[in-house]
Design a protein around this motif. Structure first.
Motif, PDB file in Angstrom:
ATOM      1  N   LEU A   1      -4.030   6.135   1.884  1.00 58.12           N
ATOM      2  CA  LEU A   1      -3.008   5.083   1.870  1.00 58.12           C
ATOM      3  C   LEU A   1      -1.896   5.406   2.869  1.00 58.12           C
ATOM      4  CD1 LEU A   1      -2.702   4.452  -1.972  1.00 58.12           C
ATOM      5  CD2 LEU A   1      -3.489   2.790  -0.290  1.00 58.12           C
ATOM      6  N   ASP A   2      -1.489   6.668   2.887  1.00 57.04           N
ATOM      7  CA  ASP A   2      -0.452   7.109   3.806  1.00 57.04           C
ATOM      8  C   ASP A   2      -0.950   6.983   5.249  1.00 57.04           C
ATOM      9  OD1 ASP A   2       1.609   8.315   5.106  1.00 57.04           O
ATOM     10  OD2 ASP A   2       1.237  10.327   4.338  1.00 57.04           O
ATOM     11  N   TYR A   3      -2.150   7.487   5.470  1.00 59.29           N
ATOM     12  CA  TYR A   3      -2.702   7.524   6.816  1.00 59.29           C
ATOM     13  C   TYR A   3      -2.895   6.122   7.392  1.00 59.29           C
ATOM     14  CZ  TYR A   3      -5.830   8.834  10.596  1.00 59.29           C
ATOM     15  OH  TYR A   3      -6.393   9.003  11.826  1.00 59.29           O
ATOM     16  N   LEU A   4      -3.532   5.267   6.621  1.00 58.22           N
ATOM     17  CA  LEU A   4      -3.797   3.909   7.112  1.00 58.22           C
ATOM     18  C   LEU A   4      -2.511   3.164   7.452  1.00 58.22           C
ATOM     19  CD1 LEU A   4      -6.565   2.482   4.784  1.00 58.22           C
ATOM     20  CD2 LEU A   4      -6.667   2.829   7.253  1.00 58.22           C
ATOM     21  N   THR A   5      -1.504   3.302   6.586  1.00 61.75           N
ATOM     22  CA  THR A   5      -0.284   2.537   6.814  1.00 61.75           C
ATOM     23  C   THR A   5       0.544   3.144   7.949  1.00 61.75           C
ATOM     24  OG1 THR A   5       0.683   3.783   5.003  1.00 61.75           O
ATOM     25  CG2 THR A   5      -0.080   1.570   4.510  1.00 61.75           C
ATOM     26  N   SER A   6       0.813   4.454   7.882  1.00 64.88           N
ATOM     27  CA  SER A   6       1.696   5.046   8.888  1.00 64.88           C
ATOM     28  C   SER A   6       1.053   5.093  10.259  1.00 64.88           C
ATOM     29  CB  SER A   6       2.070   6.475   8.522  1.00 64.88           C
ATOM     30  OG  SER A   6       2.945   6.486   7.467  1.00 64.88           O
ATOM     31  N   ARG A   7      -0.229   5.420  10.284  1.00 66.80           N
ATOM     32  CA  ARG A   7      -0.851   5.621  11.585  1.00 66.80           C
ATOM     33  C   ARG A   7      -1.349   4.334  12.194  1.00 66.80           C
ATOM     34  NH1 ARG A   7      -2.015  11.031  12.516  1.00 66.80           N
ATOM     35  NH2 ARG A   7      -0.511  12.188  11.304  1.00 66.80           N
TER      36      ARG A   7
ATOM     37  N   MET B   1       0.828  -1.213   0.000  1.00 67.48           N
ATOM     38  CA  MET B   1       0.000   0.000   0.000  1.00 67.48           C
ATOM     39  C   MET B   1       0.859   1.258   0.000  1.00 67.48           C
ATOM     40  SD  MET B   1      -2.920  -1.209   2.697  1.00 67.48           S
ATOM     41  CE  MET B   1      -3.626   0.407   3.008  1.00 67.48           C
ATOM     42  N   ILE B   2       1.967   1.196   0.759  1.00 67.29           N
ATOM     43  CA  ILE B   2       2.862   2.357   0.781  1.00 67.29           C
ATOM     44  C   ILE B   2       3.416   2.603  -0.612  1.00 67.29           C
ATOM     45  CG2 ILE B   2       5.069   3.198   1.651  1.00 67.29           C
ATOM     46  CD1 ILE B   2       4.351   1.667   4.264  1.00 67.29           C
ATOM     47  N   LEU B   3       3.813   1.526  -1.258  1.00 59.47           N
ATOM     48  CA  LEU B   3       4.391   1.677  -2.589  1.00 59.47           C
ATOM     49  C   LEU B   3       3.418   2.382  -3.536  1.00 59.47           C
ATOM     50  CD1 LEU B   3       6.782   1.157  -4.377  1.00 59.47           C
ATOM     51  CD2 LEU B   3       5.889  -1.099  -4.893  1.00 59.47           C
ATOM     52  N   CYS B   4       2.121   2.103  -3.367  1.00 57.79           N
ATOM     53  CA  CYS B   4       1.131   2.694  -4.272  1.00 57.79           C
ATOM     54  C   CYS B   4       1.121   4.221  -4.225  1.00 57.79           C
ATOM     55  CB  CYS B   4      -0.272   2.158  -3.968  1.00 57.79           C
ATOM     56  SG  CYS B   4      -0.431   0.413  -4.354  1.00 57.79           S
ATOM     57  N   PHE B   5       1.399   4.821  -3.059  1.00 61.19           N
ATOM     58  CA  PHE B   5       1.483   6.299  -3.099  1.00 61.19           C
ATOM     59  C   PHE B   5       2.925   6.774  -3.221  1.00 61.19           C
ATOM     60  CE2 PHE B   5       3.061   7.743   0.999  1.00 61.19           C
ATOM     61  CZ  PHE B   5       2.756   6.708   1.884  1.00 61.19           C
ATOM     62  N   TYR B   6       3.846   5.915  -2.810  1.00 59.84           N
ATOM     63  CA  TYR B   6       5.264   6.289  -2.854  1.00 59.84           C
ATOM     64  C   TYR B   6       5.737   6.534  -4.283  1.00 59.84           C
ATOM     65  CZ  TYR B   6       9.892   6.111  -0.540  1.00 59.84           C
ATOM     66  OH  TYR B   6      11.124   6.396   0.004  1.00 59.84           O
ATOM     67  N   VAL B   7       5.241   5.735  -5.229  1.00 52.44           N
ATOM     68  CA  VAL B   7       5.706   5.936  -6.613  1.00 52.44           C
ATOM     69  C   VAL B   7       5.266   7.300  -7.144  1.00 52.44           C
ATOM     70  CG1 VAL B   7       5.892   3.495  -7.278  1.00 52.44           C
ATOM     71  CG2 VAL B   7       3.751   4.693  -7.664  1.00 52.44           C
TER      72      VAL B   7
END
Ligand code: TRP
Length: 486
Positions: free
Chosen positions: A384-390, A105-111
Motif C-alpha cells: 500500500l505504501d509502495y504503490l501510493t508513494s512511488r 489506500m494511504i489511510l489503510c496503512f496509516y491507521v
C-alpha cells in the motif's frame, strides 16, 4: 459560465493554513522522514528531498489548491468543473478518482502506524517501556506487532476516531483541534532537540543529516525523495485539493502554499535533529527501518528529567498529528459521496469506514499472522505504501501539472494564483517543463527503462527539460491556440 458557489468554507482566515498544515504534518514528518533518511544514507537524501519540495512539491501544491478552489468540490467534481470551464477532456476527472483512491489506500496503512503512536502514549504511561536498552525497546516493539489483538485494537481505535471527526464535518471537527496542537508539537520537538544536543551524539547526527556523499545521489533514492515530498505535503491524494475547495476567494494561494511547505519541512528537519543524535549516542543503526523512532526515543525519555511526562506528551502529540492527517485522507471520499450521491456526511463516513476497517485490519496482519501474504512481492502493508508513494502520487502530480500547464485556459490559473508576471511565468515553467521531465525520468528509471541512473548523468535531465522547453514554446501556440496568450 457561472462559478460554483462554495457550500463549505473555513471558519477563519487561518482555517486553511491550520488544516492543511495539520494534514501535511503527520507521521510522514516524524516517523517516515527519519527512517527513510536513515535507509538512504542521510545528507544526500535530505538534499534531494528539499529539492523535490521546492521544485515539485510547492508548484504542484499551488496547482492543486487552485483547482480545488476554482472547482469547489471533491477532487472528481472539482476537476470536472474546472475542465468544463477551462478546456480539456472530461476524462481528466480520472486524475481526481486516482487521487481519492490514493488517499484512501494511504489511510489503510496509516491507521496502523498511527496506532503505534497511540499505543506508545499508553505504554509510556504504564511503564512498559522501562526497558533500559535499545535491544529491550526493540523487543517491546516486536512483541507489540506480533500480537494482532493489540495492534489491531489500536488501529481500529484510530480508524474510529478519524471517522467520527470526519463525520462531524471538517470545519467543526478539525479546525478547532489544530489551533493548539501545532504549537504544542513544535514546543515538544524543540525540547527533544535540546535534549539531543546534550546527548553526546549531536555532531554525528547533524553531520548525518546535512553532509552528503555524492555516491549516494542515486535514481532510486531520488524516487524515494520524490514520493516522500508528495506524501509529506499530502499532495496528489485529494487531501489538499479538497481542503483548497473550502478556501474563501481572495486569500493568497501562493503565500499559503509556501507557509504550509515551510512549516512541514521544518517539522521534519527538527524531528531528524531530535532523533539521529540519540541514535548515534546509543550506538543504534540509523537504518533500522519503520521502528526507528519507537526504539530510540523512549530511551531518551527514560534518561531525561521528567522523561515520562515528556514522553507521554510527545507520543500524544504525534498521535494527534497523525489523526489530523488521517482525517484529511478520507475527507475527499466523504466530500465526494456527500456531494455527488447526496449521502449525509455521517453515512458516508460509516460506509467508507467499513471498507477502511477491513483493509486496514488486513494490512495490520502483515506484521504477524499475514507476514507471508504477498502482493507485488511484499506484504500488504508495504504494498500500500509502495504503490501510493512511488507510483500513484507522482503520477497524479505529473497529470495535475500537465492539466494546469497545457490544457486549462491560461486565465484560470492566473486568476486563482494571482501572481506577479515573473512569478507566474516561473510557476508555469515548473509545472509545464520541470515537473513532468523530472517525474518521468525518475519513473522510467524505476521501471528499468532508462538504462542509466539519471542522477549520475544529470545532463540528461537538463537536456530533457531544455528540449521540452523549446518544443513546448514552439508548438504550444499552434497546437493550443487558446494558450498563445501566455
Ligand atoms: N502528509 C501526511 C504526513 O506527513 C500524510 C498525509 C496526510 C497524506 N494526508 C495525506 C499522505 C494524503 C498522502 C495523502 O504524515
Amino acid at each position: 459560465m457561472t462559478r460554483e458557489k462554495p457550500k463549505n468554507l473555513w471558519l477563519s482566515r487561518w482555517g486553511f493554513v491550520l488544516a492543511a498544515t495539520g494534514s501535511a504534518v503527520g507521521l510522514g514528518n516524524i516517523w517516515k522522514f527519519p527512517y527513510i533518511t536513515g535507509e538512504y544514507g542521510g545528507g544526500a537524501f535530505v538534499l534531494m528531498y528539499l529539492a523535490c519540495i521546492l521544485a515539485i512539491g510547492i508548484p504542484v501544491m499551488m496547482t492543486e489548491i487552485a483547482i480545488g478552489r476554482r472547482g469547489r468540490g471533491s477532487p472528481i467534481d472539482a476537476i470536472s468543473r474546472v475542465v468544463r470551464e477551462g478546456g480539456g477532456h472530461p476524462a481528466w476527472k480520472a486524475v481526481g478518482s486516482m487521487a481519492m483512491l490514493a488517499g484512501f489506500m494511504i489511510l489503510c496503512f496509516y491507521v496502523v502506524v498511527a496506532g503505534w503512536a497511540f499505543a506508545y502514549t499508553w505504554k509510556m504511561l504504564d511503564g512498559s517501556l522501562a526497558a533500559s536498552s535499545v535491544e529491550g525497546l526493540a523487543q517491546v516493539f516486536e512483541a507489540h506487532n506480533a500480537n494482532p489483538w493489540a495492534l489491531g485494537g489500536w488501529s481500529v481505535l484510530v480508524a474510529l476516531l478519524t471517522l467520527w471527526i470526519v463525520g462531524k464535518g471538517v470545519q467543526a471537527g478539525v479546525e478547532r483541534a489544530f489551533r493548539w496542537m501545532m504549537p504544542g508539537l513544535a514546543v515538544m520537538l524543540l525540547i527533544l532537540v535540546g535534549y539531543a544536543f546534550t546527548s553526546g551524539g549531536f555532531d554525528r547526527g547533524f553531520a548525518f543529516l546535512f553532509s552528503f556523499d555524492t555516491s549516494k545521489l542515486t535514481g532510486e533514492a531520488l524516487l524515494a525523495a520524490l514520493g516522500h515530498a508528495f506524501f509529506t505535503l499530502s499532495l496528489a491524494s485529494g487531501a489538499i485539493l479538497t481542503y483548497g475547495s473550502y478556501i474563501p476567494d481572495g486569500q493568497s494561494i501562493v503565500r499559503t502554499s509556501f507557509m504550509v511547505a515551510i512549516i512541514d519541512t521544518c517539522v521534519a528537519l527538527l524531528a531528524g535533529l531530535a532523533i539521529f543524535p540519540i541514535i548515534f549516542a546509543n550506538g543504534m543503526d540509523p537504518s533500522a527501518g519503520p521502528g526507528l523512532i519507537f526504539m530510540s526515543l523512549p530511551l531518551a525519555f527514560q534518561q531525561m528529567p521528567f522523561g515520562t511526562a515528556f514522553g507521554v506528551l510527545f507520543f500524544a502529540m504525534v498521535s494527534i498529528a497523525a489523526l489530523t492527517s488521517a482525517i484529511s485522507m478520507i475527507e475527499a471520499t466523504v466530500a465526494y459521496l456527500n456531494e455527488k450521491h447526496g449521502v449525509s456526511r455521517t453515512k458516508a463516513a460509516i460506509g467508507s469506514g467499513a471498507v477502511l476497517l477491513t483493509i486496514s485490519l488486513l494490512a495490520m496482519l502483515s506484521f504477524n499472522v499475514g507476514a507471508d501474504w504477498k502482493l507485488f512481492g511484499t506484504t500488504l502493508f508495504d504494498a500500500l505504501d509502495y504503490l501510493t508513494s512511488r507510483w500513484m502520487m507522482p503520477l497524479g502530480g505529473i497529470l495535475m501539472s500537465v492539466l494546469a500547464g497545457y490544457c486549462l485556459r491560461a486565465e484560470i490559473m492566473r486568476d486563482e494564483l494571482d501572481l506577479p508576471p515573473l512569478g507566474h511565468a516561473l510557476w508555469l515553467y515548473m509545472v509545464s517543463y520541470v515537473c513532468p521531465v523530472l517525474i518521468l525520468m525518475v519513473f522510467l528509471h524505476a521501471l528499468g527503462w532508462l538504462g542509466f541512473d539519471p542522477l549520475q548523468r544529470w545532463y540528461w535531465i537538463a537536456g530533457g527539460i531544455g528540449l521540452l522547453t523549446v518544443l513546448g514554446e514552439a508548438l504550444r501556440p499552434r497546437v493550443m491556440p487558446a494558450l498563445a496568450d501566455r
